[in-house]
Design a protein around this motif. Structure first.
Motif, PDB file in Angstrom:
ATOM      1  N   SER A 197     -15.940  -3.004 -12.602  1.00 50.13           N
ATOM      2  CA  SER A 197     -14.573  -2.514 -12.439  1.00 50.13           C
ATOM      3  C   SER A 197     -13.595  -3.587 -12.901  1.00 50.13           C
ATOM      4  CB  SER A 197     -14.314  -2.183 -10.970  1.00 50.13           C
ATOM      5  OG  SER A 197     -14.367  -3.384 -10.197  1.00 50.13           O
ATOM      6  N   ALA A 198     -12.319  -3.227 -12.989  1.00 47.97           N
ATOM      7  CA  ALA A 198     -11.295  -4.195 -13.386  1.00 47.97           C
ATOM      8  C   ALA A 198     -11.249  -5.368 -12.404  1.00 47.97           C
ATOM      9  CB  ALA A 198      -9.931  -3.515 -13.473  1.00 47.97           C
ATOM     10  N   ASP A 199     -11.439  -5.077 -11.108  1.00 42.02           N
ATOM     11  CA  ASP A 199     -11.421  -6.155 -10.117  1.00 42.02           C
ATOM     12  C   ASP A 199     -12.605  -7.098 -10.294  1.00 42.02           C
ATOM     13  OD1 ASP A 199      -9.089  -5.243  -8.997  1.00 42.02           O
ATOM     14  OD2 ASP A 199     -10.062  -4.221  -7.315  1.00 42.02           O
ATOM     15  N   LEU A 200     -13.788  -6.543 -10.531  1.00 44.08           N
ATOM     16  CA  LEU A 200     -14.960  -7.392 -10.719  1.00 44.08           C
ATOM     17  C   LEU A 200     -14.827  -8.213 -11.999  1.00 44.08           C
ATOM     18  CD1 LEU A 200     -17.648  -8.333  -9.647  1.00 44.08           C
ATOM     19  CD2 LEU A 200     -18.741  -6.376 -10.750  1.00 44.08           C
ATOM     20  N   VAL A 201     -14.267  -7.620 -13.035  1.00 43.25           N
ATOM     21  CA  VAL A 201     -14.014  -8.368 -14.272  1.00 43.25           C
ATOM     22  C   VAL A 201     -13.074  -9.536 -13.990  1.00 43.25           C
ATOM     23  CG1 VAL A 201     -12.897  -8.267 -16.541  1.00 43.25           C
ATOM     24  CG2 VAL A 201     -14.464  -6.456 -15.837  1.00 43.25           C
ATOM     25  N   GLU A 202     -12.048  -9.296 -13.171  1.00 43.41           N
ATOM     26  CA  GLU A 202     -11.108 -10.369 -12.822  1.00 43.41           C
ATOM     27  C   GLU A 202     -11.829 -11.498 -12.081  1.00 43.41           C
ATOM     28  OE1 GLU A 202      -7.077 -11.024 -10.129  1.00 43.41           O
ATOM     29  OE2 GLU A 202      -7.519  -9.040 -10.949  1.00 43.41           O
ATOM     30  N   VAL A 203     -12.692 -11.143 -11.141  1.00 41.25           N
ATOM     31  CA  VAL A 203     -13.464 -12.153 -10.412  1.00 41.25           C
ATOM     32  C   VAL A 203     -14.337 -12.952 -11.377  1.00 41.25           C
ATOM     33  CG1 VAL A 203     -15.341 -12.472  -8.743  1.00 41.25           C
ATOM     34  CG2 VAL A 203     -13.427 -10.942  -8.205  1.00 41.25           C
ATOM     35  N   PHE A 204     -14.996 -12.259 -12.292  1.00 42.44           N
ATOM     36  CA  PHE A 204     -15.833 -12.934 -13.282  1.00 42.44           C
ATOM     37  C   PHE A 204     -15.007 -13.870 -14.163  1.00 42.44           C
ATOM     38  CE2 PHE A 204     -19.197  -9.306 -13.364  1.00 42.44           C
ATOM     39  CZ  PHE A 204     -19.831  -9.867 -12.265  1.00 42.44           C
ATOM     40  N   GLU A 205     -13.799 -13.445 -14.526  1.00 50.04           N
ATOM     41  CA  GLU A 205     -12.951 -14.276 -15.382  1.00 50.04           C
ATOM     42  C   GLU A 205     -12.506 -15.536 -14.655  1.00 50.04           C
ATOM     43  OE1 GLU A 205     -11.889 -14.148 -18.706  1.00 50.04           O
ATOM     44  OE2 GLU A 205     -13.683 -12.891 -18.672  1.00 50.04           O
ATOM     45  N   ILE A 206     -12.189 -15.421 -13.379  1.00 51.51           N
ATOM     46  CA  ILE A 206     -11.824 -16.597 -12.588  1.00 51.51           C
ATOM     47  C   ILE A 206     -13.006 -17.565 -12.534  1.00 51.51           C
ATOM     48  CG2 ILE A 206     -11.208 -17.423 -10.281  1.00 51.51           C
ATOM     49  CD1 ILE A 206      -9.742 -14.682  -9.925  1.00 51.51           C
ATOM     50  N   ALA A 207     -14.197 -17.018 -12.302  1.00 54.76           N
ATOM     51  CA  ALA A 207     -15.399 -17.854 -12.245  1.00 54.76           C
ATOM     52  C   ALA A 207     -15.671 -18.510 -13.598  1.00 54.76           C
ATOM     53  CB  ALA A 207     -16.595 -17.010 -11.821  1.00 54.76           C
ATOM     54  N   ARG A 208     -15.462 -17.760 -14.678  1.00 53.38           N
ATOM     55  CA  ARG A 208     -15.685 -18.316 -16.014  1.00 53.38           C
ATOM     56  C   ARG A 208     -14.733 -19.475 -16.282  1.00 53.38           C
ATOM     57  NH1 ARG A 208     -14.003 -17.907 -21.305  1.00 53.38           N
ATOM     58  NH2 ARG A 208     -12.221 -16.606 -20.724  1.00 53.38           N
TER      59      ARG A 208
END
Length: 249
Positions: free
Chosen positions: A63-74
Motif C-alpha cells: 500500500s502507499a503507507d507501506l511504501v512510505e515506511v519502506f522509503e524511510i527505511a531505505r
C-alpha cells in the motif's frame, strides 16, 4: 484530559490540555489511538495476517503507507551506510524500527487536524509534543537513566518537537547492525531530539548501532540534538537542547 492504552506492546498515553470540552478531547484521542491500532494491525511482524507479512509472502502489493515506511527505511539505510536495516538477521522483514515513531507522529497529526494544539503523546517513552502544558511553559521530557529507572539522565524542554530513545537496558541487545547482522552493543542508549517522531525514532536506532560517532552524525541528518550513554555510564553529547544533570558528562 489524559488517556492511556496498550498498543504495539507498549503503553501509549495522550495528554490534551486545550480541548474546549471532554467530548471533543475524547473524539480526538479516539481518532489518534485508532491510527496507532491500525498501524499495529497492518505492519506488525508478529501478526501472520498483517499487511507486512502478506506482502512478504507475495499475497498483496504494498500500500502507499507501506511504501512510505519502506522509503524511510531505505533512506536511513543509505544515510547510515547500512547500519539501519528492516531485514532481520533471519532475512525476514521487521519494520518496527520505523513504524512506531511513524505511527505516533501520524497520531499527533490527527490531533492537530482535529484542532488540538496543546498536547503530549508518549509512546513507551518516545514523545511528541505540541504547544505547551500551560501558558508560558514548555513541555519537559525526562530521559530515564539506563542504570536506574528512578532517575533521569537528561531533560528536554520544547514546545513543538519529538524525543526518541533506543536502548538495550530493558530488552537487551535487540537492535541489530544491518552491516553485520549482529547485535548493537557499543552504547547502552541513544536519544535524539527532532522536529518529528518519525525522524527522531529512526535516528535514535541508527545512533545506537553506529556508536559514539553516531551522535554528531545524527545532527547532520535532521536531529536538533542527540546524546548517547556509554556502557560505563559516560555520556556523549551534541547540540545544546538537552539539559544534563550536574556531574553527567
Amino acid at each position: 484530559m489524559r488517556r492511556t492504552e496498550h498498543i504495539m506492546g507498549i503503553p501509549i498515553s495522550i495528554d490534551i490540555r486545550d480541548a474546549p470540552d471532554e467530548r471533543t478531547a475524547g473524539e480526538a484521542m479516539s481518532a489518534a489511538f485508532e491510527v496507532l491500532r491500525s498501524a499495529d494491525e497492518r505492519f506488525s511482524p508478529f501478526r501472520s495476517n498483517s499487511e507486512l507479512r502478506r506482502y512478504e509472502r507475495g499475497e498483496t502489493t504494498a500500500s502507499a503507507d507501506l511504501v512510505e515506511v519502506f522509503e524511510i527505511a531505505r533512506w536511513a539505510g543509505i544515510a547510515s551506510s547500512g547500519a539501519f536495516s528492516i531485514h532481520a538477521p533471519d532475512g525476514s522483514l521487521d519494520t518496527n524500527g520505523v513504524v512506531k515513531g511513524w505511527a505516533a507522529q501520524r497520531a499527533a497529526e490527527e490531533l492537530l487536524a482535529r484542532g488540538v494544539r496543546n498536547f503530549c503523546l508518549n509512546a513507551g517513552g518516545d514523545v511528541v509534543t505540541h504547544g505547551e502544558p500551560e501558558p508560558g511553559r514548555p513541555w519537559r521530557t525526562g530521559v530515564r537513566d539506563p542504570g536506574d529507572p528512578r532517575r533521569v539522565v537528561a531533560v528536554v524542554e520544547q514546545h513543538d518537537g519529538a524525543v526518541a530513545t533506543s536502548g538495550t537496558y530493558e530488552r537487551g541487545a535487540h537492535v541489530w547492525d544491518g552491516r553485520t547482522g549482529g547485535p548493537a552493543r557499543t552504547l547502552v542508549a541513544a536519544t535524539v531530539v527532532a522536529d518529528s517522531l518519525t525522524t527522531a525514532d529512526v535516528l535514535a536506532t541508527c545512533v545506537l548501532v553506529l556508536g559514539p560517532e553516531g551522535v554528531a552524525w545524527a545532527i547532520g541528518q535532521g536531529a536538533r540534538d542527540a546524546f548517547a550513554v556509554l556502557p560505563g555510564g559516560g555520556v556523549v553529547t551534541a547540540g545544546a537542547q538537552v539539559q544534563l544533570p550536574a556531574g553527567v558528562a
